[in-house]
Design a protein around this motif. Structure first.
Motif, PDB file in Angstrom:
ATOM      1  N   LEU A   1       0.847  -1.178   0.000  1.00  0.00           N
ATOM      2  CA  LEU A   1       0.000   0.000   0.000  1.00  0.00           C
ATOM      3  C   LEU A   1       0.889   1.238   0.000  1.00  0.00           C
ATOM      4  O   LEU A   1       1.820   1.339   0.795  1.00  0.00           O
ATOM      5  N   LEU A   2       0.630   2.162  -0.882  1.00  0.00           N
ATOM      6  CA  LEU A   2       1.367   3.428  -0.925  1.00  0.00           C
ATOM      7  C   LEU A   2       0.560   4.471  -0.174  1.00  0.00           C
ATOM      8  O   LEU A   2      -0.639   4.630  -0.416  1.00  0.00           O
ATOM      9  N   THR A   3       1.211   5.163   0.721  1.00  0.00           N
ATOM     10  CA  THR A   3       0.519   6.194   1.490  1.00  0.00           C
ATOM     11  C   THR A   3       1.380   7.455   1.560  1.00  0.00           C
ATOM     12  O   THR A   3       2.583   7.411   1.314  1.00  0.00           O
ATOM     13  N   TYR A   4       0.729   8.543   1.876  1.00  0.00           N
ATOM     14  CA  TYR A   4       1.485   9.769   2.133  1.00  0.00           C
ATOM     15  C   TYR A   4       1.056  10.313   3.489  1.00  0.00           C
ATOM     16  O   TYR A   4      -0.035  10.023   3.987  1.00  0.00           O
ATOM     17  N   TYR A   5       1.928  11.078   4.076  1.00  0.00           N
ATOM     18  CA  TYR A   5       1.703  11.660   5.385  1.00  0.00           C
ATOM     19  C   TYR A   5       1.425  13.146   5.180  1.00  0.00           C
ATOM     20  O   TYR A   5       2.336  13.909   4.865  1.00  0.00           O
ATOM     21  N   PRO A   6       0.179  13.580   5.340  1.00  0.00           N
ATOM     22  CA  PRO A   6      -0.188  14.963   5.009  1.00  0.00           C
ATOM     23  C   PRO A   6       0.558  16.036   5.806  1.00  0.00           C
ATOM     24  O   PRO A   6       0.729  17.143   5.321  1.00  0.00           O
ATOM     25  N   ALA A   7       1.019  15.718   6.994  1.00  0.00           N
ATOM     26  CA  ALA A   7       1.695  16.724   7.804  1.00  0.00           C
ATOM     27  C   ALA A   7       3.159  16.914   7.411  1.00  0.00           C
ATOM     28  O   ALA A   7       3.795  17.880   7.810  1.00  0.00           O
ATOM     29  N   ALA A   8       3.696  16.014   6.600  1.00  0.00           N
ATOM     30  CA  ALA A   8       5.101  16.116   6.190  1.00  0.00           C
ATOM     31  C   ALA A   8       5.278  17.295   5.228  1.00  0.00           C
ATOM     32  O   ALA A   8       4.391  17.614   4.445  1.00  0.00           O
ATOM     33  N   VAL A   9       6.417  17.926   5.316  1.00  0.00           N
ATOM     34  CA  VAL A   9       6.725  19.051   4.433  1.00  0.00           C
ATOM     35  C   VAL A   9       7.991  18.705   3.658  1.00  0.00           C
ATOM     36  O   VAL A   9       9.018  18.366   4.236  1.00  0.00           O
ATOM     37  N   ILE A  10       7.915  18.776   2.347  1.00  0.00           N
ATOM     38  CA  ILE A  10       9.050  18.508   1.476  1.00  0.00           C
ATOM     39  C   ILE A  10       9.231  19.742   0.590  1.00  0.00           C
ATOM     40  O   ILE A  10       8.275  20.208  -0.029  1.00  0.00           O
ATOM     41  N   TYR A  11      10.439  20.257   0.508  1.00  0.00           N
ATOM     42  CA  TYR A  11      10.721  21.382  -0.373  1.00  0.00           C
ATOM     43  C   TYR A  11      11.404  20.843  -1.617  1.00  0.00           C
ATOM     44  O   TYR A  11      12.437  20.198  -1.538  1.00  0.00           O
ATOM     45  N   HIS A  12      10.786  21.103  -2.754  1.00  0.00           N
ATOM     46  CA  HIS A  12      11.315  20.606  -4.024  1.00  0.00           C
ATOM     47  C   HIS A  12      11.075  21.677  -5.078  1.00  0.00           C
ATOM     48  O   HIS A  12       9.945  22.095  -5.296  1.00  0.00           O
ATOM     49  N   ILE A  13      12.126  22.110  -5.719  1.00  0.00           N
ATOM     50  CA  ILE A  13      11.968  23.098  -6.782  1.00  0.00           C
ATOM     51  C   ILE A  13      11.813  22.329  -8.088  1.00  0.00           C
ATOM     52  O   ILE A  13      12.785  21.888  -8.687  1.00  0.00           O
ATOM     53  N   ALA A  14      10.577  22.116  -8.474  1.00  0.00           N
ATOM     54  CA  ALA A  14      10.284  21.318  -9.666  1.00  0.00           C
ATOM     55  C   ALA A  14      10.845  21.972 -10.914  1.00  0.00           C
ATOM     56  O   ALA A  14      10.673  23.170 -11.134  1.00  0.00           O
ATOM     57  N   GLY A  15      11.535  21.190 -11.708  1.00  0.00           N
ATOM     58  CA  GLY A  15      12.049  21.658 -12.979  1.00  0.00           C
ATOM     59  C   GLY A  15      13.298  22.512 -12.912  1.00  0.00           C
ATOM     60  O   GLY A  15      13.751  23.028 -13.931  1.00  0.00           O
ATOM     61  N   ALA A  16      13.872  22.670 -11.734  1.00  0.00           N
ATOM     62  CA  ALA A  16      15.037  23.550 -11.599  1.00  0.00           C
ATOM     63  C   ALA A  16      16.223  23.069 -12.427  1.00  0.00           C
ATOM     64  O   ALA A  16      16.956  23.870 -12.999  1.00  0.00           O
ATOM     65  N   SER A  17      16.410  21.769 -12.521  1.00  0.00           N
ATOM     66  CA  SER A  17      17.568  21.251 -13.260  1.00  0.00           C
ATOM     67  C   SER A  17      17.399  21.385 -14.772  1.00  0.00           C
ATOM     68  O   SER A  17      18.375  21.326 -15.512  1.00  0.00           O
ATOM     69  N   GLY A  18      16.175  21.565 -15.239  1.00  0.00           N
ATOM     70  CA  GLY A  18      15.947  21.666 -16.678  1.00  0.00           C
ATOM     71  C   GLY A  18      15.776  23.086 -17.188  1.00  0.00           C
ATOM     72  O   GLY A  18      15.535  23.302 -18.364  1.00  0.00           O
ATOM     73  N   ARG A  19      15.881  24.061 -16.282  1.00  0.00           N
ATOM     74  CA  ARG A  19      15.725  25.460 -16.675  1.00  0.00           C
ATOM     75  C   ARG A  19      17.080  26.112 -16.881  1.00  0.00           C
ATOM     76  O   ARG A  19      17.992  25.918 -16.100  1.00  0.00           O
ATOM     77  N   GLN A  20      17.157  26.905 -17.940  1.00  0.00           N
ATOM     78  CA  GLN A  20      18.368  27.673 -18.203  1.00  0.00           C
ATOM     79  C   GLN A  20      18.243  29.015 -17.488  1.00  0.00           C
ATOM     80  O   GLN A  20      17.141  29.498 -17.247  1.00  0.00           O
ATOM     81  N   LYS A  21      19.371  29.606 -17.148  1.00  0.00           N
ATOM     82  CA  LYS A  21      19.352  30.873 -16.411  1.00  0.00           C
ATOM     83  C   LYS A  21      18.863  32.023 -17.280  1.00  0.00           C
ATOM     84  O   LYS A  21      18.221  32.943 -16.814  1.00  0.00           O
ATOM     85  N   GLU A  22      19.176  31.942 -18.565  1.00  0.00           N
ATOM     86  CA  GLU A  22      18.745  33.000 -19.475  1.00  0.00           C
ATOM     87  C   GLU A  22      17.874  32.412 -20.571  1.00  0.00           C
ATOM     88  O   GLU A  22      18.119  31.312 -21.046  1.00  0.00           O
ATOM     89  N   LYS A  23      16.887  33.186 -20.975  1.00  0.00           N
ATOM     90  CA  LYS A  23      15.974  32.737 -22.024  1.00  0.00           C
ATOM     91  C   LYS A  23      16.688  32.763 -23.364  1.00  0.00           C
ATOM     92  O   LYS A  23      17.210  33.785 -23.786  1.00  0.00           O
ATOM     93  N   GLY A  24      16.710  31.611 -24.014  1.00  0.00           N
ATOM     94  CA  GLY A  24      17.293  31.517 -25.345  1.00  0.00           C
ATOM     95  C   GLY A  24      16.205  31.483 -26.402  1.00  0.00           C
ATOM     96  O   GLY A  24      15.026  31.702 -26.104  1.00  0.00           O
ATOM     97  N   ARG A  25      16.594  31.198 -27.625  1.00  0.00           N
ATOM     98  CA  ARG A  25      15.636  31.122 -28.733  1.00  0.00           C
ATOM     99  C   ARG A  25      14.531  30.101 -28.460  1.00  0.00           C
ATOM    100  O   ARG A  25      13.397  30.269 -28.863  1.00  0.00           O
ATOM    101  N   GLU A  26      14.878  29.029 -27.732  1.00  0.00           N
ATOM    102  CA  GLU A  26      13.921  27.966 -27.428  1.00  0.00           C
ATOM    103  C   GLU A  26      13.261  28.141 -26.062  1.00  0.00           C
ATOM    104  O   GLU A  26      12.616  27.235 -25.561  1.00  0.00           O
TER     105      GLU A  26
END
Length: 157
Positions: A59-84
């Motif tokens: 059984l998979l469960t989650y604990y609602p009181a737990a706090v997780i900090y995750h910056i979604a997509g941070a590794s796939g973002r470039q610092k500056e906006k390019g053509r794409e």
């Protein structure tokens, strides 16, 4: 618990899958199921592992009181906006390819038409967006991801 119908303790809520950024599991379970599928690399590998664990009767469960900090997509973002744009084309590739792999492996037969239409329209709308924004490299990546998703499948080591 080994039974999906078993009562869940009051602090746990049953879920179908758990995000990899907040995934805690006993080593013994992973020895039975195996780890993340290495050919998926990123996106949906946590869903695949969750489904394999559930298939074994856990059984998979989650604990609602737990706090997780995750910056979604941070590794796939470039610092500056390019053509794409800011987001790397690789992000779109793995997201789409692996979404198709998960759908092919786990979609119940009765749901195949609806899931297929959903993924098809998602891909078509994404391609149209990239053409409108003149992001042709991302457009090509989406085409390649769809092709690879349809041709390939999840491989475990």
């Amino acid at each position: 618990s080994h039974h999906n119908d078993a009562p869940v303790k009051s602090y746990g809520k049953p879920v179908d899958w758990i995000s990899g950024c907040a995934f805690f599991c006993r080593t013994g379970i992973l020895k039975k199921t195996g780890l993340f599928a290495p050919d998926m690399f990123m996106y949906y590998e946590d869903v695949d592992l969750s489904f394999r664990i559930k298939k074994m009767g856990y059984l998979l469960t989650y604990y609602p009181a737990a706090v997780i900090y995750h910056i979604a997509g941070a590794s796939g973002r470039q610092k500056e906006k390019g053509r794409e744009g800011f987001v790397s084309p690789a992000i779109h590739y793995y997201n789409i390819r692996n979404r198709i792999w998960i759908a092919k492996k786990y979609t119940p037969v009765a749901w195949v038409p609806m899931v297929t239409l959903f993924i098809f329209f998602y891909i078509v709308l994404l391609m149209a967006y990239f053409v409108c924004r003149l992001r042709f490299r991302k457009f090509a990546v989406v085409v390649k991801a769809a092709r690879d998703g349809l041709r390939g499948k999840i491989i475990y080591s």
